[in-house]
Scaffold this motif. Sequence first.
Motif, PDB file in Angstrom:
ATOM      1  N   VAL A   4     -23.601  -4.061  28.900  1.00  0.00           N
ATOM      2  CA  VAL A   4     -22.558  -4.642  28.054  1.00  0.00           C
ATOM      3  C   VAL A   4     -22.046  -5.938  28.671  1.00  0.00           C
ATOM      4  N   ALA A   5     -21.910  -5.939  29.999  1.00  0.00           N
ATOM      5  CA  ALA A   5     -21.406  -7.134  30.680  1.00  0.00           C
ATOM      6  C   ALA A   5     -22.313  -8.333  30.448  1.00  0.00           C
ATOM      7  N   ASP A   6     -23.631  -8.099  30.558  1.00  0.00           N
ATOM      8  CA  ASP A   6     -24.562  -9.215  30.345  1.00  0.00           C
ATOM      9  C   ASP A   6     -24.487  -9.715  28.905  1.00  0.00           C
ATOM     10  N   ALA A   7     -24.384  -8.798  27.957  1.00  0.00           N
ATOM     11  CA  ALA A   7     -24.323  -9.195  26.552  1.00  0.00           C
ATOM     12  C   ALA A   7     -23.065 -10.006  26.271  1.00  0.00           C
ATOM     13  N   GLN A   8     -21.937  -9.543  26.810  1.00  0.00           N
ATOM     14  CA  GLN A   8     -20.677 -10.255  26.574  1.00  0.00           C
ATOM     15  C   GLN A   8     -20.684 -11.630  27.230  1.00  0.00           C
ATOM     16  N   SER A   9     -21.377 -11.744  28.371  1.00  0.00           N
ATOM     17  CA  SER A   9     -21.440 -13.053  29.032  1.00  0.00           C
ATOM     18  C   SER A   9     -22.223 -14.062  28.200  1.00  0.00           C
ATOM     19  N   LEU A  10     -23.064 -13.534  27.298  1.00  0.00           N
ATOM     20  CA  LEU A  10     -23.837 -14.400  26.409  1.00  0.00           C
ATOM     21  C   LEU A  10     -23.150 -14.600  25.062  1.00  0.00           C
ATOM     22  N   GLY A  11     -21.932 -14.079  24.945  1.00  0.00           N
ATOM     23  CA  GLY A  11     -21.168 -14.304  23.729  1.00  0.00           C
ATOM     24  C   GLY A  11     -21.284 -13.206  22.685  1.00  0.00           C
ATOM     25  N   VAL A  12     -21.897 -12.070  22.994  1.00  0.00           N
ATOM     26  CA  VAL A  12     -22.017 -10.976  22.028  1.00  0.00           C
ATOM     27  C   VAL A  12     -20.667 -10.270  21.912  1.00  0.00           C
ATOM     28  N   SER A  13     -20.230 -10.068  20.695  1.00  0.00           N
ATOM     29  CA  SER A  13     -18.906  -9.472  20.485  1.00  0.00           C
ATOM     30  C   SER A  13     -18.929  -7.961  20.689  1.00  0.00           C
ATOM     31  N   ARG A  14     -17.730  -7.391  20.916  1.00  0.00           N
ATOM     32  CA  ARG A  14     -17.616  -5.937  21.053  1.00  0.00           C
ATOM     33  C   ARG A  14     -18.017  -5.236  19.763  1.00  0.00           C
ATOM     34  N   ARG A  15     -17.684  -5.843  18.625  1.00  0.00           N
ATOM     35  CA  ARG A  15     -18.042  -5.248  17.345  1.00  0.00           C
ATOM     36  C   ARG A  15     -19.557  -5.170  17.202  1.00  0.00           C
ATOM     37  N   ARG A  16     -20.249  -6.230  17.618  1.00  0.00           N
ATOM     38  CA  ARG A  16     -21.711  -6.214  17.525  1.00  0.00           C
ATOM     39  C   ARG A  16     -22.297  -5.133  18.433  1.00  0.00           C
ATOM     40  N   LEU A  17     -21.680  -4.938  19.582  1.00  0.00           N
ATOM     41  CA  LEU A  17     -22.180  -3.939  20.533  1.00  0.00           C
ATOM     42  C   LEU A  17     -21.956  -2.511  20.046  1.00  0.00           C
ATOM     43  N   ARG A  18     -21.149  -2.360  18.983  1.00  0.00           N
ATOM     44  CA  ARG A  18     -20.947  -1.034  18.387  1.00  0.00           C
ATOM     45  C   ARG A  18     -21.792  -0.852  17.133  1.00  0.00           C
ATOM     46  N   GLY A  19     -22.754  -1.735  16.903  1.00  0.00           N
ATOM     47  CA  GLY A  19     -23.588  -1.676  15.702  1.00  0.00           C
ATOM     48  C   GLY A  19     -24.425  -0.408  15.636  1.00  0.00           C
ATOM     49  N   ASP A  20     -24.747  -0.012  14.400  1.00  0.00           N
ATOM     50  CA  ASP A  20     -25.527   1.215  14.185  1.00  0.00           C
ATOM     51  C   ASP A  20     -26.949   1.104  14.708  1.00  0.00           C
ATOM     52  N   ASP A  21     -27.415  -0.121  14.931  1.00  0.00           N
ATOM     53  CA  ASP A  21     -28.784  -0.291  15.415  1.00  0.00           C
ATOM     54  C   ASP A  21     -28.883  -0.227  16.933  1.00  0.00           C
ATOM     55  N   LEU A  22     -27.752   0.082  17.597  1.00  0.00           N
ATOM     56  CA  LEU A  22     -27.737   0.168  19.059  1.00  0.00           C
ATOM     57  C   LEU A  22     -27.334   1.574  19.499  1.00  0.00           C
ATOM     58  N   LEU A  23     -27.865   2.009  20.622  1.00  0.00           N
ATOM     59  CA  LEU A  23     -27.476   3.267  21.250  1.00  0.00           C
ATOM     60  C   LEU A  23     -26.805   2.969  22.580  1.00  0.00           C
ATOM     61  N   ALA A  24     -25.910   3.868  22.996  1.00  0.00           N
ATOM     62  CA  ALA A  24     -25.239   3.752  24.293  1.00  0.00           C
ATOM     63  C   ALA A  24     -25.655   4.948  25.146  1.00  0.00           C
ATOM     64  N   PRO A  25     -26.783   4.877  25.850  1.00  0.00           N
ATOM     65  CA  PRO A  25     -27.251   6.013  26.633  1.00  0.00           C
ATOM     66  C   PRO A  25     -26.338   6.361  27.800  1.00  0.00           C
ATOM     67  N   ALA A  26     -25.533   5.405  28.249  1.00  0.00           N
ATOM     68  CA  ALA A  26     -24.558   5.632  29.312  1.00  0.00           C
ATOM     69  C   ALA A  26     -23.514   4.530  29.223  1.00  0.00           C
ATOM     70  N   ARG A  27     -22.376   4.773  29.847  1.00  0.00           N
ATOM     71  CA  ARG A  27     -21.303   3.775  29.796  1.00  0.00           C
ATOM     72  C   ARG A  27     -21.805   2.449  30.353  1.00  0.00           C
ATOM     73  N   GLY A  28     -21.514   1.390  29.594  1.00  0.00           N
ATOM     74  CA  GLY A  28     -21.888   0.050  30.038  1.00  0.00           C
ATOM     75  C   GLY A  28     -23.303  -0.343  29.720  1.00  0.00           C
ATOM     76  N   LEU A  29     -24.051   0.510  29.022  1.00  0.00           N
ATOM     77  CA  LEU A  29     -25.431   0.207  28.674  1.00  0.00           C
ATOM     78  C   LEU A  29     -25.621   0.257  27.165  1.00  0.00           C
ATOM     79  N   ARG A  30     -26.510  -0.574  26.672  1.00  0.00           N
ATOM     80  CA  ARG A  30     -26.901  -0.541  25.267  1.00  0.00           C
ATOM     81  C   ARG A  30     -28.416  -0.696  25.173  1.00  0.00           C
ATOM     82  N   MET A  31     -28.957  -0.177  24.081  1.00  0.00           N
ATOM     83  CA  MET A  31     -30.381  -0.332  23.823  1.00  0.00           C
ATOM     84  C   MET A  31     -30.603  -0.278  22.327  1.00  0.00           C
ATOM     85  N   ARG A  32     -31.670  -0.889  21.868  1.00  0.00           N
ATOM     86  CA  ARG A  32     -32.009  -0.816  20.450  1.00  0.00           C
ATOM     87  C   ARG A  32     -32.356   0.611  20.082  1.00  0.00           C
ATOM     88  N   ALA A  33     -31.863   1.052  18.933  1.00  0.00           N
ATOM     89  CA  ALA A  33     -32.118   2.426  18.497  1.00  0.00           C
ATOM     90  C   ALA A  33     -33.598   2.681  18.267  1.00  0.00           C
TER      91      ALA A  33
END
Length: 305
Positions: A4-33
């Motif tokens: 999440v930190a790397d994504a936010q440093s590139l300007g990705v919003s928190r709302r985008r990081l909660r998108g249905d096309d992403l999974l959160a396998p652990a806190r602070g991590l995202r991956m494409r579903a």
Amino acid sequence: MFTVADAQSLGVSRRRLRGDDLLAPARGLRMRADADVTELDLAAAITGGIPGAVVSHRSAARLWGIPLPFADRAEAWTPRTPLDLTVPPDASRPRASGIRAHRAVIPPEHVRRVAGVAVTSREWTFIDLGRVVDLPHLVAVADHLLRWPRFPFEGREAPWSTPARLAALVEQAAPRWGIAEVRCALARSRVGADSPQETRLRLALEDAGLPAAELNVPIRTPGGVRLHEPDLQWPLWRVAAEYEGPHHRSSEQLDRDIDRAERLRRHGWTEVRVTARDMRDGCRRAVVRVAEALRESGWEPGRTG
């Protein structure tokens, strides 16, 4: 997979990081579903931010290909399956979602690297599993580590461990939760079982009072011709038992199985072909069928041979 930190440093919003096309396998991590991610990928991403973390228990077993109960087998893993991690006793226990955390001292010689990720050795994983799987499965793990491999199919000539090495490790690891179960499993392990189902069948037959079987030993004619190498056999009574898994369902394999049974019959052997149905209810039907074959061949209950 990304943080999440790397994504936010590139300007990705928190709302985008909660998108249905992403999974959160652990806190602070995202991956494409729809990403093709393995448990090793997840382990590499998570352990990178936790000093001293070692993949252990069920997760280590899956990475090593150690047999586990069905729900924990490698093919049942998903990115939402918790990752087992062990950290040093003086470290903070990771509490992030997606992590099943443990604290313990792991001998340095039992920490391995798999694609750069710290993982408990196969032998230490056996010790860890004493807390999380039942006795029959724990015996199957020991049998898996002790069995002699078939080089043409596996590309190795030596077992993963020996009874003496596992016994020494049990004493080194004691005292700890689950060590009594590990010690019991090691006492009931045997060199020779080729699959967890073979171990399960053997244990059920032993618990029912049937004589101990020889495991995967070739049957030969008096002239030395090799007839077959059954999963279990009782040479004194010329009875063999063969567990037939899903790969025996093809018509070609079925023909080979029938020919094999007939070949044994011509040489005075009785073969009991055990299927998944026989393994239900604690292998009750398999026990009955094998016991009947032994009695018909002269075995008397209470006689060990």
